[in-house]
Design a protein around this motif. Structure first.
Motif, mmCIF file in Angstrom:
data_model
loop_
_atom_site.group_PDB
_atom_site.id
_atom_site.type_symbol
_atom_site.label_atom_id
_atom_site.label_comp_id
_atom_site.label_asym_id
_atom_site.label_seq_id
_atom_site.Cartn_x
_atom_site.Cartn_y
_atom_site.Cartn_z
ATOM 1 N N GLY A 1 9.417 8.765 -3.767
ATOM 2 C CA GLY A 1 10.141 7.516 -3.646
ATOM 3 C C GLY A 1 9.927 6.623 -2.573
ATOM 4 N N LEU A 2 9.649 7.179 -1.328
ATOM 5 C CA LEU A 2 9.071 6.620 -0.024
ATOM 6 C C LEU A 2 7.700 5.850 -0.621
ATOM 7 C CD1 LEU A 2 9.304 5.704 2.783
ATOM 8 C CD2 LEU A 2 8.087 7.752 3.333
ATOM 9 N N GLY A 3 6.745 6.526 -1.261
ATOM 10 C CA GLY A 3 5.714 5.839 -1.570
ATOM 11 C C GLY A 3 5.709 4.793 -2.483
ATOM 12 N N ARG A 4 6.774 4.666 -3.437
ATOM 13 C CA ARG A 4 6.873 3.473 -4.473
ATOM 14 C C ARG A 4 7.372 2.333 -3.247
ATOM 15 N NH1 ARG A 4 8.340 7.506 -7.945
ATOM 16 N NH2 ARG A 4 10.463 7.852 -7.372
ATOM 17 N N LEU A 5 8.285 2.648 -2.514
ATOM 18 C CA LEU A 5 8.892 1.744 -1.559
ATOM 19 C C LEU A 5 7.850 1.230 -0.647
ATOM 20 C CD1 LEU A 5 11.484 0.154 -0.546
ATOM 21 C CD2 LEU A 5 11.714 2.059 1.325
ATOM 22 N N GLN B 1 1.850 6.690 -3.530
ATOM 23 C CA GLN B 1 2.483 7.883 -3.646
ATOM 24 C C GLN B 1 2.167 8.823 -2.579
ATOM 25 O OE1 GLN B 1 4.523 9.270 -6.953
ATOM 26 N NE2 GLN B 1 4.759 7.296 -7.883
ATOM 27 N N SER B 2 1.015 9.207 -2.795
ATOM 28 C CA SER B 2 0.138 10.189 -1.722
ATOM 29 C C SER B 2 0.685 9.782 -0.285
ATOM 30 C CB SER B 2 -1.171 10.117 -1.702
ATOM 31 O OG SER B 2 -1.821 11.298 -1.189
ATOM 32 N N LEU B 3 0.706 8.589 0.127
ATOM 33 C CA LEU B 3 1.071 8.217 1.561
ATOM 34 C C LEU B 3 2.373 8.679 1.779
ATOM 35 C CD1 LEU B 3 -0.180 4.501 2.314
ATOM 36 C CD2 LEU B 3 -0.708 6.754 3.425
ATOM 37 N N ALA C 1 -5.952 -0.086 -10.080
ATOM 38 C CA ALA C 1 -4.431 -0.607 -9.887
ATOM 39 C C ALA C 1 -3.789 0.750 -9.974
ATOM 40 C CB ALA C 1 -3.951 -1.497 -10.805
ATOM 41 N N ALA C 2 -4.020 1.508 -10.933
ATOM 42 C CA ALA C 2 -3.459 3.083 -10.975
ATOM 43 C C ALA C 2 -3.677 3.918 -9.734
ATOM 44 C CB ALA C 2 -3.754 3.601 -12.306
ATOM 45 N N LEU C 3 -5.097 3.842 -9.414
ATOM 46 C CA LEU C 3 -5.352 4.697 -8.321
ATOM 47 C C LEU C 3 -4.546 4.237 -7.055
ATOM 48 C CD1 LEU C 3 -6.944 6.831 -7.036
ATOM 49 C CD2 LEU C 3 -8.896 5.526 -7.013
ATOM 50 N N LEU C 4 -4.649 2.896 -6.907
ATOM 51 C CA LEU C 4 -3.739 2.435 -5.654
ATOM 52 C C LEU C 4 -2.307 2.562 -5.803
ATOM 53 C CD1 LEU C 4 -3.666 0.011 -3.379
ATOM 54 C CD2 LEU C 4 -3.356 -1.647 -5.060
ATOM 55 N N ALA D 1 4.946 -2.683 2.219
ATOM 56 C CA ALA D 1 3.667 -2.814 2.927
ATOM 57 C C ALA D 1 2.422 -3.542 2.467
ATOM 58 C CB ALA D 1 3.156 -1.370 3.452
ATOM 59 N N ARG D 2 2.948 -4.868 2.359
ATOM 60 C CA ARG D 2 1.955 -5.547 1.734
ATOM 61 C C ARG D 2 0.446 -5.831 2.190
ATOM 62 N NH1 ARG D 2 5.537 -11.153 0.067
ATOM 63 N NH2 ARG D 2 7.216 -9.791 -1.190
ATOM 64 N N GLU D 3 0.435 -5.704 3.522
ATOM 65 C CA GLU D 3 -0.887 -5.790 4.265
ATOM 66 C C GLU D 3 -1.838 -4.535 3.961
ATOM 67 O OE1 GLU D 3 -4.306 -6.964 6.371
ATOM 68 O OE2 GLU D 3 -2.733 -7.963 5.282
ATOM 69 N N ARG D 4 -1.051 -3.432 3.989
ATOM 70 C CA ARG D 4 -1.732 -2.042 3.998
ATOM 71 C C ARG D 4 -1.967 -1.951 2.555
ATOM 72 N NH1 ARG D 4 -4.205 -0.449 8.214
ATOM 73 N NH2 ARG D 4 -2.868 -0.860 9.964
ATOM 74 N N ARG D 5 -1.265 -2.641 1.504
ATOM 75 C CA ARG D 5 -1.843 -2.616 0.124
ATOM 76 C C ARG D 5 -2.861 -3.346 -0.198
ATOM 77 N NH1 ARG D 5 3.037 -4.686 -2.909
ATOM 78 N NH2 ARG D 5 1.896 -6.717 -3.043
#
Length: 305
Positions: free
Chosen positions: A43-47, A84-86, A76-79, A52-56
């Protein structure tokens, strides 16, 4: 074990209260049941993906550079998988600092401890060569349950967070060595102690060479070669992964690198980048793509970020 150090009164100033609150939440998260920790991490990863636009943006550019063979939908799926991994990595950091050892038992397996022992039998120390996967913190804690080692780390600018991080790492790893303390690094190797080291970030042009990482010239530090040459230490690759079934982790140690250092620091840096790249390709979503790995460019090359 390090001696208890008194809390400086300045760290209790109101401006530090938000950090203390975050640390308290981290401690509480570390006590939760495993399924809830996993759910919170995802859930935190989705948030983070949304906020976190710049990190994205940085992660998206890195994936475009490193996986040109993938189409836009696959990247896009890998991103999304990476974020989620973050999120899981943030929860795992809290777990690595504060979850009791008995609750981590059964959540991991270790492969290749014999390679570490064979390297230690040489008596010159071991550089545990790793990389910045999102599992970095929890992997270190889990390996420390099997064998003692020291860890190199980067000081945090926030003094409250720095104190908490240093104390947690010294509690579990015996000694945490600041990244700039190369003499401390060599002292640990002289004691025949393994030192955990991840050289795969962009630290600028000084003491770096440009070698390919996923086919892109990347500023790569040559410290691994210099430390191995100065100490005679073996270099043992160490790479973790989060199991695909969500049940825990696999920690893998490989045989010590043969003929290392090699012909030149440039050749060694290229060899290390190729080794890390091969590991990243096995679990690409778990690598730290939000770091500006290609920030420093060769002369005349355009900025990528």
């Amino acid at each position: 074990m390090p001696r208890p150090d008194p809390l400086p009164p300045a760290l209790l100033a109101p401006r530090h209260w938000p950090t203390w609150l975050l640390l308290g939440l981290g401690w509480g998260t570390a006590q939760l049941p495993w399924p809830l920790q996993r759910a919170l991490g995802r859930g935190l990863g989705r948030l983070l993906y949304r906020l976190a636009r710049e990190r994205r943006r940085i992660a998206r550019i890195n994936l475009e550079l490193c996986f040109p063979e993938l189409d836009a939908r696959a990247r896009a799926a890998l991103l999304r998988q990476h974020f989620q991994s973050l999120g899981l990595g943030v929860i795992e950091t809290a777990m690595s600092w504060w979850t009791p050892a008995q609750r981590l038992a059964g959540r991991y397996s270790v492969e290749g401890l014999e390679h570490l022992q064979a390297a230690l039998d040489r008596g010159r120390g071991v550089i545990l060569l790793s990389a910045h996967f999102t599992t970095l913190e929890i992997a270190g804690r889990l390996l420390a349950l099997q064998t003692p080692f020291h860890v190199l780390y980067r000081r945090h600018k926030n003094p409250v967070f720095e104190r908490a991080m240093r104390r947690a790492r010294e509690r579990h790893f015996e000694r945490a060595i600041a990244r700039e303390d190369m003499r401390g690094f060599l002292r640990s190797l002289k004691r025949n102690m393994p030192v955990w080291y991840a050289p795969d970030q962009d630290y600028g042009r000084e003491k770096s060479v440009f070698t390919p990482f996923f086919g892109v010239p990347a500023a790569t530090i040559t410290a691994t070669s210099r430390l191995a040459a100065a100490s005679g230490a073996a270099v043992v690759p160490f790479f973790p992964e989060r199991r695909a079934d969500g049940r825990g982790y696999v920690l893998r140690l490989q045989p010590a690198l043969a003929d290392f250092p090699g012909a030149s620091p440039e050749a060694d840096a290229a060899r290390i980048n190729a080794l890390i790249e091969a590991q990243v390709r096995t679990r690409p979503g778990q690598y730290l793509w939000a770091h500006r790995r290609f920030k420093t460019r060769p002369g005349g090359a355009a900025a990528v970020y």
